[in-house]
Enzyme design. Structure first.
Site, short mmCIF file in Angstrom:
data_model
loop_
_atom_site.label_atom_id
_atom_site.label_comp_id
_atom_site.label_asym_id
_atom_site.label_seq_id
_atom_site.Cartn_x
_atom_site.Cartn_y
_atom_site.Cartn_z
N LEU A 89 0.81 -40.64 3.20
CA LEU A 89 1.09 -39.55 2.27
C LEU A 89 0.96 -40.19 0.90
CD1 LEU A 89 4.26 -37.82 3.78
CD2 LEU A 89 2.01 -36.80 3.48
N ASP A 90 0.21 -39.57 -0.01
CA ASP A 90 0.05 -40.20 -1.32
C ASP A 90 1.39 -40.25 -2.05
OD1 ASP A 90 0.40 -37.85 -2.95
OD2 ASP A 90 -1.69 -37.32 -2.63
N VAL A 91 1.43 -40.99 -3.12
CA VAL A 91 2.68 -41.27 -3.83
C VAL A 91 3.37 -40.00 -4.32
CG1 VAL A 91 1.71 -41.64 -6.14
CG2 VAL A 91 3.72 -42.94 -5.44
N SER A 114 3.25 -37.08 -2.76
CA SER A 114 3.55 -36.22 -1.62
C SER A 114 4.84 -36.65 -0.94
CB SER A 114 2.40 -36.24 -0.61
OG SER A 114 1.23 -35.73 -1.22
#
Length: 191
Positions: A48-50, A52
């Site tokens: 999950l990107d930073v 998210s």
């Protein structure tokens, strides 16, 4: 032989989905900073990107990780707050597949399940999302089996509704459920 261990966490906003970084000065928090003693060789299953939040699976078993990230038939469901009032036409366009950029090339996303939803009952994010003075927002549920780099964010932008907040609520049959932000729960299996 040591038994593999598996975990589910509610990844907070602002954390990277990893335990170590190669960057000398990293301004983001890492999973190892959560209040939990993870065993050596624990890895995130997917990312999950930073910006998210939500459900992240962790395991010490590389085969389990490979299954979730490469099989192409594990559904991932996200609740997404988007800028503006999203129309049924925009929802249908997302369902059919939209053109996004990936690895410097144009890519048409696979058909997926998208529907408008009521505002979910999530705790307020650690970094405030803009307020109503900047116009309305909508919430949608997006369920897909692929996971290109920042795909959901690129998809909503492609139909003119940039993502403001993205929370993964399900991977396969595993649900975020009542996990609190930053909470880690050990589970018997991810399969």
């Amino acid at each position: 032989m040591e038994k593999h261990r598996h975990f589910i966490i509610h990844k907070p906003y602002g954390f990277l989905s990893q335990f170590i970084t190669n960057q000398a000065k990293n301004k983001h928090k890492l999973l190892g900073e959560l209040d939990f003693d993870f065993p050596e060789n624990t890895m995130a299953v997917g990312r999950l990107d930073v910006k998210s939040e939500g459900l992240l699976l962790l395991t010490t078993n590389g085969k389990v990780s490979d299954y979730f990230t490469t099989s192409g038939n594990v559904e991932k469901e996200y609740y997404v707050q988007v800028n503006g009032e999203i129309s049924e036409e925009d929802v249908k366009e997302l369902q059919k597949g939209v053109e996004i950029g990936f690895d410097g090339k144009k890519y048409i996303t696979k058909p997926c399940i998208v529907k408008k939803i009521d505002i979910p009952n999530f705790p307020e994010r650690s970094k405030k999302i803009r307020d109503d003075r900047h116009g309305p927002t909508s919430w949608i549920s997006v369920t897909l089996t692929e996971g290109k780099f920042r795909q959901v964010r690129k998809m909503t932008s492609a139909v003119g509704h940039p993502t403001l907040r993205l929370v993964r609520v399900r991977v396969g049959s595993i649900l975020l459920g009542d996990l609190q932000v930053g909470e880690v729960r050990e589970v018997d299996s991810l399969m």
